[in-house]
Design an enzyme around this catalytic site. Structure first.
Site, mmCIF file in Angstrom:
data_model
loop_
_atom_site.group_PDB
_atom_site.id
_atom_site.type_symbol
_atom_site.label_atom_id
_atom_site.label_comp_id
_atom_site.label_asym_id
_atom_site.label_seq_id
_atom_site.Cartn_x
_atom_site.Cartn_y
_atom_site.Cartn_z
ATOM 1 N N SER A 548 48.947 46.040 37.311
ATOM 2 C CA SER A 548 50.176 46.692 37.745
ATOM 3 C C SER A 548 50.160 48.155 37.282
ATOM 4 O O SER A 548 49.268 48.906 37.658
ATOM 5 C CB SER A 548 51.387 45.938 37.199
ATOM 6 O OG SER A 548 52.569 46.370 37.810
ATOM 7 N N HIS A 661 52.502 39.347 43.002
ATOM 8 C CA HIS A 661 52.253 40.196 41.840
ATOM 9 C C HIS A 661 52.173 39.365 40.556
ATOM 10 O O HIS A 661 51.708 39.854 39.524
ATOM 11 C CB HIS A 661 53.371 41.235 41.719
ATOM 12 C CG HIS A 661 53.035 42.428 40.893
ATOM 13 N ND1 HIS A 661 52.044 43.321 41.232
ATOM 14 C CD2 HIS A 661 53.551 42.885 39.715
ATOM 15 C CE1 HIS A 661 51.973 44.284 40.326
ATOM 16 N NE2 HIS A 661 52.866 44.035 39.386
#
Length: 698
Positions: A548, A661
Site C-alpha cells: 500500500s 487490498h
C-alpha cells in the site's frame, strides 16, 4: 559443583529444545488459530470468543463460538459448530448469547440459551442484521440493518414471477464502491432496528425499524434507563465535500424524532453514556482550522453541553493502531469506551510507540493510570457492568493473540486460551530488537530489527527493508508472519516507523502532509545505514518491500537510489493522478494535496513514482490484487510495470484474482501463502542467487 550441573542440565535442555524446533514456514498459516471478539459474562466468570480457522480447502475461513472460564484453569469448550458464527453478545442476566450466523447468505441474529438447547434464529431481514446490543432489562435487542421497505415488500409478496431488477447501475455520488465490498447500493442506508429478545420458537421474531432517512446510523448504544438509543451519524449528503462531522444522536427506543446529543464539528467515535446518564465519553477529534492528512484521536467527555478533552497533555493515540498481517480474519471485535461504575473515570486502550495498553483516565482532570503495561498489542476487549473485570485479546511479536482476563483492582492479567501453543512450541521464532536512531535532521525514529534464525556474530547477512503502509499507521509489538518468515529464510529484517507514522504524536504523524513521499524516504535510508554500521549486513545484498503506502515508498526508493539489489512492491500507488481518479474513496478534501490533478498536475506528477521510471534499474516485482479498489492496479504496479517494460528493465507482475487490498491480511489463505512464496522467491533469486526461472521472460 551441584550448581554447575544444574546450569549445564538447563543449558542442554534449552539446546535440545532448540534442536527439536524448526523455522517457521509460509504454509504454517494454514494451521494458525485466530482468537477474536472476547466477550466477558456479566458476572465475570466466563468469556465467550470467536475462533477463526482455515477451512479444509485453504480458500476461506471458518468461525465458531467458544466459551472459557476466567479462573485460568478451565479448558475452552466449543459452543457452536459454525462455520460462519460470530459477534457473541451476552444478555444482561448471563443466560443467553446473541450472535450472528448467515441464513440464506445473509447474517441474521440468533439466540443461544446457555442452560441448554439449540440456537434459534431471531431475525429474518432481507439484508441481514448486525451484532446485537442488549437493552439494560434484557427484553429488547437493537442492531443495524440495510433492509429497505422495498426489500420487505418483496419478501412479503414472495412472487416468483416478478420481473427481475435491472443490473444497470446509476451512479450519482463520488463514493460508489468500496474495497473488499465492491459496488455500493446508494439507495441503501444502515438504520437502527429493534427486536424482542425472547426465544422466538419456530419462526423468527418481527423486527421493528427505529430510524429511517437518507443517512447511515452506526454504533447503537442504549441509554441507561433503556428509553432511548444513541447512535453516531454524519447527517449530510455527500459528506466527502466537507470536513468530518460525525456526531452523536439519540432516538426513542420505539422510534420518533431524532435529537442531537453531541455536536463537536469533528469526529465522535465509540461513545458511551456515563452511569448517571449525565455525561458522554467518546474518542474523536475536533476539526483544525486547516485540513490535516492525519488527525490523532483524543478522549473527550461531554457534560452539560460542554466538551472537555481529557488528553490535551497526552500526545498519543486512543485505541489500537498497530499494523500486522495476523489480525483475526473475519473474526471481528471491538475496543469500546468504558466508564467505571462510580462514573469517575474512563478506560480505553492507547498506543504509544507501537505498544497498546489499557489506560484509566480521570473523567474530570484527565489524570491517567495504566492498567496494563508491556510490549504487546491489545486488539479487542469487553468488561463486566462494574468495569472491574475485562476480557482482552493480547498478542506480541512471538505470539498470536489469546484471550486474557484482567482484574482492574490488582492489575493482574491471567491467560485463558493457548490457541497456538502446540504449533508455536515447534517453531524457532525471532524476538525483534527495538532500536532508536537519529535521522538526517536529528529527529528520533524507532525501528525494529529481526535477525535471522541461527544468527552467528561475525557473519554477513542480506537485509530486507520492510515499509509499512498507511502512511498513518505504525509497526509495533504484534505478530507478523511475513517478518518471521524472512528471518527464518536467513534475512535481517528492518521495519521502521518513519515520520508520518502514528503512535508518536500529532505533529510526528502530520509532518508529511503535502510531502509524501519525501522526508519519510530519508528516514528509511538512514535506518538501513544505521543497521549496516552494526557490521552484520552485506551492503551489496539489500532488498526492499512494502504494501500500500509501503508499496508507494518501495517504488519511490528504487526510483531514487540504486543501492538495493531487488525490490517487491505490493498493492502500490505509482501514479497519484490516476489514484485520485480511481480509488474507492474520494480525495476531494485537500488533506494530501493542495489542489486537484486537473488544476495542478505537476504536484501530483512530482510525487508519483512512475515519473522516475527512467531511473529504475532494480529488478522489481509487483504483487497486485485484481479486485483492489483502494489502490487499483491500473494506477499502481500495472502502470509502473508497463513503463519499465518499455525501458527493457527487469520486472514482473504477480496478480491475485478476486483479491482486494486486504490480500495480505484476510485474502484467501492459499493466496496469502502464495504471496509469501513469491516475495521470498524474488528475494532469494536476486539476493541469494538461487536459480529460479519462474519469473524469466518465456
Amino acid at each position: 559443583m551441584r550448581v554447575l550441573l544444574v546450569v549445564l542440565a538447563a543449558t542442554c535442555s534449552v539446546a535440545s529444545l532448540t534442536a527439536q524446533q524448526r523455522a517457521i514456514s509460509d504454509s504454517d498459516l494454514f494451521a494458525f488459530r485466530w482468537v477474536a471478539s472476547p466477550q466477558i459474562s456479566p458476572d465475570g466468570r466466563q468469556a465467550a470468543y470467536v475462533l477463526v480457522t482455515v477451512n479444509a480447502k485453504h480458500d476461506g475461513y471458518e468461525t465458531s463460538l467458544w466459551l472459557v472460564g476466567t479462573d485460568g484453569a478451565s479448558t475452552p469448550r466449543r459452543l457452536t459448530a459454525g462455520p460462519k458464527d460470530g459477534a457473541p453478545r451476552w444478555s444482561p442476566d448471563g443466560s443467553t448469547l446473541a450472535f450472528v450466523r448467515p441464513t440464506d447468505g445473509r447474517p441474521q441474529l440468533h439466540l443461544l440459551p446457555l442452560t441448554g438447547g439449540e440456537a434459534q434464529q431471531l431475525t429474518d431481514l432481507p439484508k441481514g442484521a448486525g451484532p446485537a446490543v442488549w437493552s439494560p432489562d434484557g427484553k429488547t435487542i437493537a442492531f443495524t440493518s440495510n433492509t429497505t421497505a422495498e426489500d420487505l415488500a418483496k419478501q412479503d409478496k414472495k412472487d416468483k414471477g416478478e420481473e427481475s431488477k435491472s443490473d444497470v447501475r446509476i451512479v450519482s455520488e463520488a463514493v460508489f464502491r468500496a474495497d473488499d465490498e465492491g459496488y455500493l447500493d446508494l439507495a441503501e442506508h444502515s438504520h437502527i432496528w429493534t427486536v424482542p429478545a425472547a426465544m422466538p420458537g419456530d419462526q423468527p421474531a418481527k423486527a421493528h425499524q427505529v430510524t429511517s432517512g437518507e443517512f447511515d446510523e452506526e454504533a447503537p448504544q442504549w441509554s441507561r434507563d433503556g428509553a432511548r438509543v444513541y447512535f453516531v451519524a454524519d447527517r449530510r449528503k455527500e459528506s466527502y465535500y466537507y470536513p468530518t462531522d460525525a456526531n452523536l444522536y439519540s432516538v426513542p427506543a420505539g422510534g420518533g424524532a431524532v435529537d442531537t446529543v453531541v455536536d463537536i464539528n469533528g469526529l465522535v467515535f465509540a461513545a458511551a453514556p456515563a452511569p448517571d446518564g449525565k455525561a458522554i465519553a467518546f474518542r474523536g477529534f475536533l476539526n483544525p482550522p486547516q485540513p490535516r492528512s492525519y488527525d490523532q484521536l483524543d478522549l473527550f467527555v461531554w457534560r452539560g453541553g460542554r466538551v472537555k478533552n481529557l488528553t490535551t497533555d497526552y500526545d498519543f493515540d486512543m485505541g489500537t493502531d498497530i499494523i500486522g498481517d495476523q489480525a483475526p480474519p473475519r473474526g471481528g471485535g471491538s475496543s469500546p469506551t468504558i466508564w467505571t461504575a462510580d462514573g469517575r473515570a474512563v478506560i480505553v486502550t492507547t498506543t504509544e510507540h507501537g505498544r497498546s495498553n489499557l489506560v484509566r483516565f480521570d473523567a474530570q482532570t484527565g489524570a491517567r493510570e495504566p492498567l496494563t503495561t508491556g510490549d504487546h498489542a491489545i486488539l479487542a476487549y469487553s468488561t463486566t457492568p462494574d468495569a472491574r473485570t475485562f476480557a482482552l485479546t493480547i498478542g506480541d511479536p512471538t505470539h498470536l493473540p489469546d484471550v486474557y482476563v484482567l482484574e482492574t483492582a490488582t492489575k493482574r492479567l491471567r491467560q485463558l486460551t493457548h490457541a497456538n501453543d502446540s504449533l508455536f512450541a515447534k517453531l524457532q521464532l525471532v524476538t525483534p530488537e527495538d532500536f532508536w536512531y537519529p535521522s538526517f535532521d536529528g529527529k528520533k525514529i524507532e525501528t525494529w530489527i529481526m535477525k535471522p534464525v541461527g544468527f552467528t556474530p561475525g557473519k554477513k547477512y542480506p537485509l530486507i527493508l520492510n515499509i509499512h503502509g498507511g502512511p498513518h499507521t505504525a509497526y509495533g509489538y504484534i505478530f507478523f508472519h511475513e517478518m518471521q518468515l524472512m528471518a527464518a529464510r536467513g534475512y535481517v529484517v528492518v521495519y521502521p516507523n518513519p515520520r508520518g507514522s502514528t503512535t508518536y504524536g500529532q505533529e510526528f504523524g502530520n509532518i508529511i502532509q503535502y510531502k509524501y513521499p519525501g522526508d519519510d524516504y530519508k528516514d528509511l535510508m538512514v535506518a538501513v545505514d544505521s543497521v549496516i554500521r552494526r557490521g552484520y549486513v552485506d551492503s551489496t545484498k539489500l532488498g526492499v518491500t512494502g504494501g500500500s503506502g509501503g508499496g508507494l515508498l518501495t517504488d519511490w526508493t528504487v526510483g531514487h537510489t540504486h543501492r538495493f539489489a531487488t525490490a517487491v512492491s505490493q498493492r502500490d500507488v505509482a501514479d497519484w493522478l490516476g489514484f485520485w481518479y480511481t480509488a474507492d474513496f474520494a480525495l476531494f478534501q485537500q488533506g494530501w494535496f493542495h489542489s486537484t490533478p486537473f488544476r495542478d498536475p505537476q504536484e501530483f506528477l512530482a510525487r508519483s513514482p512512475v515519473r522516475y521510471a527512467d531511473s529504475v534499474t532494480t529488478p522489481l516485482m509487483f504483487i497486485l490484487g485484481d479486485a483492489d479498489l483502494r489502490t487499483p492496479p491500473t494506477q499502481g504496479g500495472e502502470a509502473l510495470f508497463r513503463a519499465l517494460k518499455y525501458l527493457h528493465r527487469t520486472t514482473v507482475q504477480v496478480r491475485f484474482p478476486g483479491e482486494s487490498h486486504e490480500l495480505s491480511r484476510s485474502g484467501k489463505p492459499v493466496h496469502r501463502v502464495e504471496r509469501l512464496q513469491h516475495i521470498l522467491n524474488w528475494f532469494d533469486k536476486y539476493l541469494l542467487g538461487r536459480p529460479i526461472k519462474l519469473y524469466d521472460v518465456q
